[in-house]
Each structure stands twice: as C-alpha cells, then as structure tokens.
Write a protein that holds these residues in place. Sequence first.
Motif, mmCIF file in Angstrom:
data_model
loop_
_atom_site.group_PDB
_atom_site.id
_atom_site.type_symbol
_atom_site.label_atom_id
_atom_site.label_comp_id
_atom_site.label_asym_id
_atom_site.label_seq_id
_atom_site.Cartn_x
_atom_site.Cartn_y
_atom_site.Cartn_z
ATOM 1 N N GLY A 1 35.801 41.724 46.107
ATOM 2 C CA GLY A 1 35.080 41.138 47.332
ATOM 3 C C GLY A 1 34.103 40.129 46.362
ATOM 4 N N PHE A 2 33.172 40.664 45.476
ATOM 5 C CA PHE A 2 32.144 40.168 44.507
ATOM 6 C C PHE A 2 32.968 38.999 43.702
ATOM 7 C CE2 PHE A 2 28.854 38.582 42.279
ATOM 8 C CZ PHE A 2 29.089 38.931 40.976
ATOM 9 N N LEU A 3 34.168 39.488 43.113
ATOM 10 C CA LEU A 3 34.933 38.437 42.218
ATOM 11 C C LEU A 3 35.615 37.358 42.945
ATOM 12 C CD1 LEU A 3 36.692 41.100 39.925
ATOM 13 C CD2 LEU A 3 34.718 39.575 39.285
ATOM 14 N N LEU A 4 35.867 37.627 44.194
ATOM 15 C CA LEU A 4 36.139 36.708 45.021
ATOM 16 C C LEU A 4 35.337 35.574 45.464
ATOM 17 C CD1 LEU A 4 38.457 35.350 46.963
ATOM 18 C CD2 LEU A 4 37.764 36.761 48.746
ATOM 19 N N PHE A 5 34.023 36.144 45.802
ATOM 20 C CA PHE A 5 32.952 35.274 46.182
ATOM 21 C C PHE A 5 32.464 34.467 44.745
ATOM 22 C CE2 PHE A 5 33.405 37.335 50.274
ATOM 23 C CZ PHE A 5 32.673 36.529 51.155
ATOM 24 N N PHE A 6 32.541 34.922 43.880
ATOM 25 C CA PHE A 6 32.038 34.514 42.504
ATOM 26 C C PHE A 6 33.062 33.518 42.049
ATOM 27 C CE2 PHE A 6 29.675 34.252 39.008
ATOM 28 C CZ PHE A 6 30.443 33.765 37.820
ATOM 29 N N THR A 7 34.209 33.428 42.211
ATOM 30 C CA THR A 7 35.349 32.385 42.091
ATOM 31 C C THR A 7 34.848 31.317 42.804
ATOM 32 O OG1 THR A 7 36.796 34.390 41.133
ATOM 33 C CG2 THR A 7 37.706 32.056 41.843
ATOM 34 N N CYS A 8 34.760 31.472 43.980
ATOM 35 C CA CYS A 8 34.475 30.541 45.087
ATOM 36 C C CYS A 8 33.076 29.748 44.441
ATOM 37 C CB CYS A 8 34.384 30.966 46.585
ATOM 38 S SG CYS A 8 35.665 31.557 47.365
ATOM 39 N N PHE A 9 32.320 30.485 44.159
ATOM 40 C CA PHE A 9 30.988 29.923 43.505
ATOM 41 C C PHE A 9 31.382 29.107 42.316
ATOM 42 C CE2 PHE A 9 26.782 29.063 42.137
ATOM 43 C CZ PHE A 9 26.670 29.318 40.755
ATOM 44 N N LEU A 10 32.180 29.526 41.424
ATOM 45 C CA LEU A 10 32.408 28.520 40.203
ATOM 46 C C LEU A 10 33.233 27.371 40.395
ATOM 47 C CD1 LEU A 10 33.610 31.317 37.572
ATOM 48 C CD2 LEU A 10 31.618 30.172 37.511
ATOM 49 N N LEU A 11 34.224 27.599 41.526
ATOM 50 C CA LEU A 11 34.781 26.397 41.973
ATOM 51 C C LEU A 11 34.001 25.294 42.572
ATOM 52 C CD1 LEU A 11 38.045 27.890 43.521
ATOM 53 C CD2 LEU A 11 38.040 26.669 41.406
ATOM 54 N N ILE A 12 32.945 25.835 43.353
ATOM 55 C CA ILE A 12 32.041 24.793 44.000
ATOM 56 C C ILE A 12 31.199 24.216 42.871
ATOM 57 C CG2 ILE A 12 29.962 24.813 45.264
ATOM 58 C CD1 ILE A 12 31.457 26.969 47.302
ATOM 59 N N LYS A 13 30.673 24.965 41.843
ATOM 60 C CA LYS A 13 29.993 24.685 40.888
ATOM 61 C C LYS A 13 30.926 23.308 40.003
ATOM 62 C CE LYS A 13 27.328 26.119 36.923
ATOM 63 N NZ LYS A 13 26.899 27.091 36.150
ATOM 64 N N GLY A 14 31.958 23.836 39.777
ATOM 65 C CA GLY A 14 32.734 23.033 38.993
ATOM 66 C C GLY A 14 33.075 21.561 39.557
ATOM 67 N N LEU A 15 33.365 21.556 40.996
ATOM 68 C CA LEU A 15 33.578 20.312 41.587
ATOM 69 C C LEU A 15 32.113 19.688 41.672
ATOM 70 C CD1 LEU A 15 35.698 21.477 44.716
ATOM 71 C CD2 LEU A 15 36.432 20.133 43.096
#
Length: 140
Positions: A105-119
């Motif tokens: 769950g944390f890894l999933l939400f962190f990945t979403c964070f990285l994607l948003i930050k990258g965009l």
Amino acid sequence: MKDLIVLLAEIINTMHDLIGDFSKNAGWELSDKDLHLWVFGIVGIIAFLFVHVFFKFLAQYSVTAISFIYTFTVILVIVFAIEIQQKITGRGQMELDDAVISLWGFLLFFTCFLLIKGLYLLTKKLLKRTFNTGTNVPKD
C-alpha cells in the motif's frame, strides 16, 4: 515506547474501522487486505510527506531517496507492531500477508507520488524551455 505503540495501534485501528464502515455504507465489499492497503497507503504517504518536508528544510539538495528510506523503515516498524498488537489483543488476525499488503500500500502510494512529481518537473521544464526560447532576440 509501549504507550506510543498502543497510541499508534489505536490510530490505525480507528482508521481501519472508519474506512471499513465507510466502505460498507458505500456498498463496497472490501476485504481485510483491501483495508490494510488503504489504511497503510494513506498513513504511509502522510508520513512520507511530513518526513520529506523536514528533510527538505534540513538539506540544500534533494532528499527524496532519504525520505523514502526513512519512511519505509518507520512504516515497516508500524506494520509489524500492529500485527503483533493484533495477536496480543485478539483484535484482528496476525498474518504475514497483512504486513506484506500494508507495505505494498505504501509502495503504491509512493509510486503515485513519484509519478505526479515527475510530471510536475517535466511540465515545469517544458514550460521554461518554451517561454525562454524567444527572449534573446536583439532589439533595434
């Protein structure tokens, strides 16, 4: 330390119950594993955001990796503390699968964070490049 673990366990159990009740009222049939994913995804990303802000204040350079490692470590400890607490109190079942899905769950939400930050960074870079291309035109 025991009081802190009990407090954290109570916070997590309360979130677990609130999300469980909300999902039942919404007609969703979330399993215990689904609830773990959501609870620890939310708790983990909130913890990450606080840790990240703190390290950004302390450092002059990016500390995303440091923030991730620290947060993951804290979440790991909390996950296993909750599983142990469930075994001791009999509230829920102590299962390794719960711990694993909580970390996912944390890894999933962190990945979403990285994607948003990258965009965000990519958009910022493209906008800067677009609006800075015509600024060096000589004046007559």
